[in-house]
Design an enzyme around this catalytic site. Structure first.
Site, PDB file in Angstrom:
ATOM      1  N   HIS A  55      71.378  68.493 117.043  1.00  0.00           N
ATOM      2  CA  HIS A  55      71.189  68.668 115.380  1.00  0.00           C
ATOM      3  C   HIS A  55      69.700  69.085 115.376  1.00  0.00           C
ATOM      4  CE1 HIS A  55      74.294  65.129 114.728  1.00  0.00           C
ATOM      5  NE2 HIS A  55      74.684  66.399 114.154  1.00  0.00           N
TER       6      HIS A  55
ATOM      7  N   ARG B 126      74.316  79.197 114.321  1.00  0.00           N
ATOM      8  CA  ARG B 126      74.003  78.015 114.919  1.00  0.00           C
ATOM      9  C   ARG B 126      74.728  77.815 116.070  1.00  0.00           C
ATOM     10  NH1 ARG B 126      76.692  72.326 113.516  1.00  0.00           N
ATOM     11  NH2 ARG B 126      75.354  71.047 114.746  1.00  0.00           N
TER      12      ARG B 126
ATOM     13  N   GLU C 264      69.761  73.610 107.472  1.00  0.00           N
ATOM     14  CA  GLU C 264      69.933  74.189 108.747  1.00  0.00           C
ATOM     15  C   GLU C 264      70.044  75.806 108.624  1.00  0.00           C
ATOM     16  OE1 GLU C 264      72.525  71.101 111.386  1.00  0.00           O
ATOM     17  OE2 GLU C 264      73.281  71.843 109.180  1.00  0.00           O
TER      18      GLU C 264
ATOM     19  N   ASN D  36      77.774  79.071 110.536  1.00  0.00           N
ATOM     20  CA  ASN D  36      77.830  77.871 111.134  1.00  0.00           C
ATOM     21  C   ASN D  36      79.346  77.701 111.614  1.00  0.00           C
ATOM     22  OD1 ASN D  36      77.876  75.248 111.935  1.00  0.00           O
ATOM     23  ND2 ASN D  36      76.476  74.805 110.509  1.00  0.00           N
TER      24      ASN D  36
ATOM     25  N   ARG E 200      83.745  60.339 116.487  1.00  0.00           N
ATOM     26  CA  ARG E 200      83.224  60.348 117.708  1.00  0.00           C
ATOM     27  C   ARG E 200      82.741  58.827 117.868  1.00  0.00           C
ATOM     28  NH1 ARG E 200      79.427  65.560 117.736  1.00  0.00           N
ATOM     29  NH2 ARG E 200      80.113  65.879 115.547  1.00  0.00           N
TER      30      ARG E 200
END
Length: 399
Positions: A180, A92, A384, A10, A240
Site C-alpha cells: 500500500h 501501480r 494513489e 491500477n 484475506r
C-alpha cells in the site's frame, strides 16, 4: 498546442481502474480529468463505468477477458482524448522486490524481472504485467512507468525487514517488504499539508479497504508496517486472513490434506470478513445482519469484532515501535467511509489518549478527535493514482 495526458492504470485480478491527468505545468492537479473502471473481469456480468457515464454491461471474451477489457478502456479513452497526446502510462505495481524502490520506465528487461515477483502478489502482479506487455507490443512509442507499492517502505529499519529464518533466506530476498506504498506516499504529502509538524511525529496511517494494512511513520517515512513478505500478512481483510500461525497452514496441508493451490485460495479468497461472517467481505453489509437471530447474527458480530480487534492490536504494536502516538489517520474505502468502524477502533484506544468527537466522525470530517484528545485522529482520502501520475511526470521531466 493541445495538453498532454498521463494515464494511470491500477490492474487487479477482476478489475482495471484508470485515471487521466493533465500533464502540464509544475504542479500536477490532484484530481483527474476523468476516471473509471472495468469490473467483474472473469465473472458473469462485467461492466464499465467512468466519470459522467452510468456503468453499463460489456462483453469480454472467454479466452482473453483481460485483453478485451484493456481494449475497451483504450477505445473509451480515445473517444475522449479530443486530439490530446498521451505523454505516459503509469502502472501501480504491487511488488518491486528487493531491487526496485523508485518508480522507473518499463522495458523488456524490467518486465522480465517483475515476473519473478508474481508469487509474492498473485492477486495483482500478473495483471499489471499483462497490461504492460500488451502496451509494449501495441503502443511501444508511449513511455510506461512502473510505480511500486513496496517502494515507500524501503526506509524500514533492518530489524523490521528481517524474518526469524536462517540468514541465507534473507540473502535470497525472503523478508518483510510492506505494501500500500502509493497510498502511504500520498498520506505523507497530504498529512504534512494538513497537520504540519504534528504529522512529522509519531503517526499511524490505517489503510482500511478490501486489502488492509497499517503504517507507522516518523518524519513521514515508513518505520513499521503490518504487511510483510506478502499482502497476506497483518490485519484481517475482506477475503484475506491476515497474520496467521504458520502451524495452522502446515496442519491444513498435512492433516486436512489441502493442496498448495487450495490453501492459497482459502487464504486469499475465502478468509477474512467473508470467511468469518459467511455473508460478505464488506463491513457495511455485514453490519446489516448483526441483529439477526441465530448463527447468522452471531457470525456477523464475530466478524466485525475480530476485524476491529485485529486493527486495535496492531495499532498498539505500532505505537510501541514508534514509542507513542501523536496522529492516527484513517484512509481507503472502509477507513474513509465507515464511521462505525472508526468509532469502535477509537473506543478501544482510550488507553492511548484517543478521544473521538462523535459529530465530526459521523460527518467524516478531516479531524474527528475531541479537543482534549492526546492523539489527533483524522480522516484523509487517499489518492494513489495521483502519486503514480506525479512520479511519471517527474520521470518524463528528467528524461
Amino acid at each position: 498546442m493541445s495538453q498532454a495526458l498521463i494515464i494511470v492504470l491500477n490492474c487487479g485480478s477482476s478489475s482495471i481502474k484508470f485515471a487521466v491527468f493533465a500533464a502540464s505545468g509544475q504542479e500536477l492537479p490532484r484530481q483527474p480529468l476523468w476516471n473509471g473502471k472495468v469490473q467483474g473481469i472473469g465473472g458473469p456480468g462485467p461492466d464499465f463505468g467512468e466519470t459522467g457515464v452510468q456503468p453499463f454491461a460489456i462483453e469480454l471474451g472467454v479466452e482473453h477477458p483481460y485483453r478485451d477489457a484493456l481494449r475497451i478502456i483504450r477505445e473509451r479513452l480515445l473517444a475522449r482524448l479530443e486530439g490530446r497526446a498521451v505523454a505516459a502510462i503509469a502502472h501501480r505495481v504491487v511488488h518491486g522486490g528487493s531491487r526496485y524502490f523508485e518508480s522507473l520506465r518499463i522495458d523488456a528487461g524490467v518486465l522480465a524481472d517483475l515476473r519473478g515477483y508474481v508469487p509474492l502478489a498473485p492477486l495483482h502482479q500478473p495483471f499489471a504485467l499483462e497490461a504492460m506487455e500488451i502496451l509494449l507490443r501495441e503502443r511501444p512509442e508511449i513511455p510506461q512507468i512502473a510505480c511500486f507499492d513496496t517502494g515507500f517502505h524501503h526506509t524500514l529499519p533492518r530489524v523490521e525487514q528481517m524474518l526469524p529464518l536462517p540468514y541465507e533466506w534473507w540473502q535470497r530476498g525472503v523478508r518483510r517488504y510492506g505494501f500500500h506504498g502509493l497510498s502511504y506516499a500520498y498520506m505523507a504529502t497530504a498529512l504534512a499539508e494538513r497537520h504540519g509538524d504534528r504529522a512529522r511525529g509519531r503517526t499511524i496511517a490505517a489503510h482500511l479497504g478490501s486489502g488492509a494494512s497499517l503504517c507507522g511513520m516518523r518524519e513521514l517515512q515508513s518505520v513499521a508496517t503490518t504487511m510483510g513478505f506478502s499482502a497476506l500478512d497483518g490485519l484481517m481483510m475482506g477475503t484475506r486472513s491476515g497474520a496467521l500461525d504458520p502451524g495452522a497452514v502446515i496442519y491444513l496441508m498435512e492433516i486436512e490434506k489441502l493442496t498448495l493451490e487450495q490453501v492459497g485460495h482459502l487464504l486469499y479468497h475465502e478468509s477474512g470478513l467473508l470467511g468469518v461472517s459467511g455473508i460478505s467481505s464488506e463491513p457495511r453489509v455485514i453490519a446489516q445482519h448483526v441483529r439477526d437471530a441465530g448463527e447468522v447474527g452471531e457470525r456477523a458480530r464475530m466478524a466485525l469484532d475480530l476485524f476491529v480487534h485485529r486493527i486495535v492490536r496492531e495499532i498498539g504494536s505500532l505505537a510501541a515501535a514508534l514509542g507513542g502516538l501523536d496522529l492516527l489517520v484513517f484512509t481507503a474505502g472502509i477507513g474513509e467511509h465507515s464511521a462505525e468502524i472508526r468509532a469502535r477502533v477509537c473506543a478501544d484506544l482510550g488507553w492511548l489518549g484517543v478521544s473521538l468527537n462523535d459529530a465530526a466522525n459521523a460527518a467524516h470530517a478531516p479531524l474527528i478527535s475531541d479537543a482534549d484528545s492526546r492523539v489527533l485522529v483524522g480522516v484523509e482520502p487517499t489518492n494513489e493514482e495521483w502519486v503514480a501520475a506525479r512520479d511519471a511526470q517527474r520521470i518524463l521531466a528528467g528524461s
